[in-house]
Write an enzyme that holds these catalytic residues in place. Sequence first.
Site, PDB file in Angstrom:
ATOM      1  N   ASN A 298     -10.062   0.512   2.438  1.00 50.93           N
ATOM      2  CA  ASN A 298      -9.818   0.724   3.931  1.00 50.93           C
ATOM      3  C   ASN A 298     -10.321   2.437   4.307  1.00 50.93           C
ATOM      4  OD1 ASN A 298      -8.921  -1.859   4.100  1.00 50.93           O
ATOM      5  ND2 ASN A 298      -6.315  -1.120   3.697  1.00 50.93           N
TER       6      ASN A 298
ATOM      7  N   LYS B 112      -7.639  -6.943  16.914  1.00 54.10           N
ATOM      8  CA  LYS B 112      -9.188  -8.205  16.340  1.00 54.10           C
ATOM      9  C   LYS B 112      -9.062  -9.818  16.264  1.00 54.10           C
ATOM     10  CE  LYS B 112      -9.210  -9.135  11.216  1.00 54.10           C
ATOM     11  NZ  LYS B 112      -9.619  -8.720  10.070  1.00 54.10           N
TER      12      LYS B 112
ATOM     13  N   THR C  87       0.926  -1.125  -0.113  1.00 52.80           N
ATOM     14  CA  THR C  87       0.114  -0.047   0.345  1.00 52.80           C
ATOM     15  C   THR C  87       0.675   1.092   0.218  1.00 52.80           C
ATOM     16  OG1 THR C  87      -1.431  -1.194   1.084  1.00 52.80           O
ATOM     17  CG2 THR C  87      -1.892   1.220   0.975  1.00 52.80           C
TER      18      THR C  87
ATOM     19  N   HIS D   6     -32.331  -0.841   7.111  1.00 53.34           N
ATOM     20  CA  HIS D   6     -32.795  -0.874   5.370  1.00 53.34           C
ATOM     21  C   HIS D   6     -32.139  -0.971   4.410  1.00 53.34           C
ATOM     22  CE1 HIS D   6     -33.310   2.649   3.337  1.00 53.34           C
ATOM     23  NE2 HIS D   6     -34.362   3.302   3.686  1.00 53.34           N
TER      24      HIS D   6
ATOM     25  N   LYS E 222      -6.706   1.714  -3.516  1.00 55.50           N
ATOM     26  CA  LYS E 222      -6.677   0.645  -1.986  1.00 55.50           C
ATOM     27  C   LYS E 222      -6.802   1.884  -0.985  1.00 55.50           C
ATOM     28  CE  LYS E 222      -4.688  -1.905   0.980  1.00 55.50           C
ATOM     29  NZ  LYS E 222      -5.035  -3.695   1.150  1.00 55.50           N
TER      30      LYS E 222
ATOM     31  N   CYS F  26      -3.413  -2.024   8.797  1.00 58.96           N
ATOM     32  CA  CYS F  26      -4.277  -1.902   7.533  1.00 58.96           C
ATOM     33  C   CYS F  26      -5.030  -0.274   7.453  1.00 58.96           C
ATOM     34  CB  CYS F  26      -4.836  -2.653   6.656  1.00 58.96           C
ATOM     35  SG  CYS F  26      -3.912  -4.053   6.673  1.00 58.96           S
TER      36      CYS F  26
ATOM     37  N   ARG G 273     -13.675   1.718   5.114  1.00 58.52           N
ATOM     38  CA  ARG G 273     -14.262   1.420   6.320  1.00 58.52           C
ATOM     39  C   ARG G 273     -14.290   2.030   7.976  1.00 58.52           C
ATOM     40  NH1 ARG G 273     -16.080  -4.231   6.800  1.00 58.52           N
ATOM     41  NH2 ARG G 273     -15.037  -5.173   8.393  1.00 58.52           N
TER      42      ARG G 273
END
Length: 416
Positions: free
Chosen positions: A206, A313, A117, A240, A202, A256, A209
């Site tokens: 991210n 995570k 990246t 919805h 790219k 990231c 998000r």
Amino acid sequence: MNVCVIGLGYIGLPTAAMLASNGHKVHGVDTNEKMIEAIRTTGALSEEPGLADLVQRVLNDGALTISQEPAHADCFIICLPTPVLDDKSPDLSFVKSGVESMLPFLKNCDMLVLESTVPPGTTAGLVADMVRGKGFDPLGDVDLVFAPERVIPGNILKELETLDRVMGGLTAKAAERAKNLYSTFVKGEILLTDATTAEFVKLVENSYRDVNIAFANELAVLSEQFGINVWEAVKIANRHPRVNIHNPGPGVGGHCIAVDPYFIIDTAGDKARLLSMAREVNSSMPEHVVMLAEQMLGGLEGKNIAVLGIAYKGNVGDPRESPALDIITALENRSARWKAYDPHVKESPITLSSFEDALEDADLVIVATDHNVFRDMEPEAVGNLVKKKQILDTRNLLDRKKWAAAGWKVKLIGSS
Ligand code: SAJ
């Protein structure tokens, strides 16, 4: 094709193995001797499902070789990290030295693919200049391409195969050639564009998000103020058909999403207002978690806090940029005592304790990472270890009714 993959980290190694298991002759390079040794003996350093087996298979059948030195090839793929420096500007030093290391092996008609990246314009600027500096025309003698990875840690091998990819060439011919190579293992569609657009795409993925999670985190803080449950509100709003709000939590970690928006912010400055604000909101969440802990305990000084999970995570072993580490720093700043447990993290920047040791005498347990093992904990058993049955769930992981029935005071982030 003869392919040389520079950098055998969480993208380089699976990419090299996929190419090797799909008919290519691959040479993988990493300057880290210990890493090379570890890959040779165990197949992979990470817990990535299926990776160690695949790597061992292609190493054994000779389709993949690995060493610290590049070798001649038809195609070079750079998979090196691009972290941010303390001032949040991109650190391209690994990419630069990776390209430098392969340039002596480059010849006319070779292809050079960058997967790392990078800020928009890096392939057409920095990388093309380095190639030109060696006497090659990057628009004719060699094919230069930016081909970002998109895979999610924990499901890398499957996503390498199934996700659509974008290949940005300095020329249309270069992009087409990269497509031919990658289509030997990519079953998804391969979309072709120019290198700078691919770099931007790219970063945008991210950043999208990051902004979405920041929105969810803001809703969590607002829900606490309104005395409602953000998880319920988001679940209903997401019914919805055109709404897709992500999950709130203790903040955004990993190498990231917590990093890539800075590649745009650094270049665009105050034009990237929304991206800067999202970073600010997400980075403030660990402090918010500690504020909730403080409210639960009526002060943190001298209190024993058990932090469950330091990975960024659930079900991965990577603690980089993890909000859990910021929570621990914030606890220290308030003179709280902490112990942390994480069954997935093998290399930790902080001292980890065993499960029992972390919970012993705890005044409060903070669930900081959504590992499955924490979801499956039995409240009675955990209750026998702690001093006070108080738990702060930053991931909406626990069955609150079950824990409350076992005598626990349960606080869920984003709820009254
Ligand atoms: N998180 C939330 N709420 C959510 C989703 C995630 O708080 O709703 C947190 C996670 O707990 C974690 C962080 O965000 O701390 C990032 O986790 P992630 O699972 O969203 O993403 P990564 O960093 O593991 O992988 C991302 C992926 N990008 C996108 O989904 C757009 C992956 O596809 C990329 O390949 C990877 O970044 C990368 O290498 O760029």
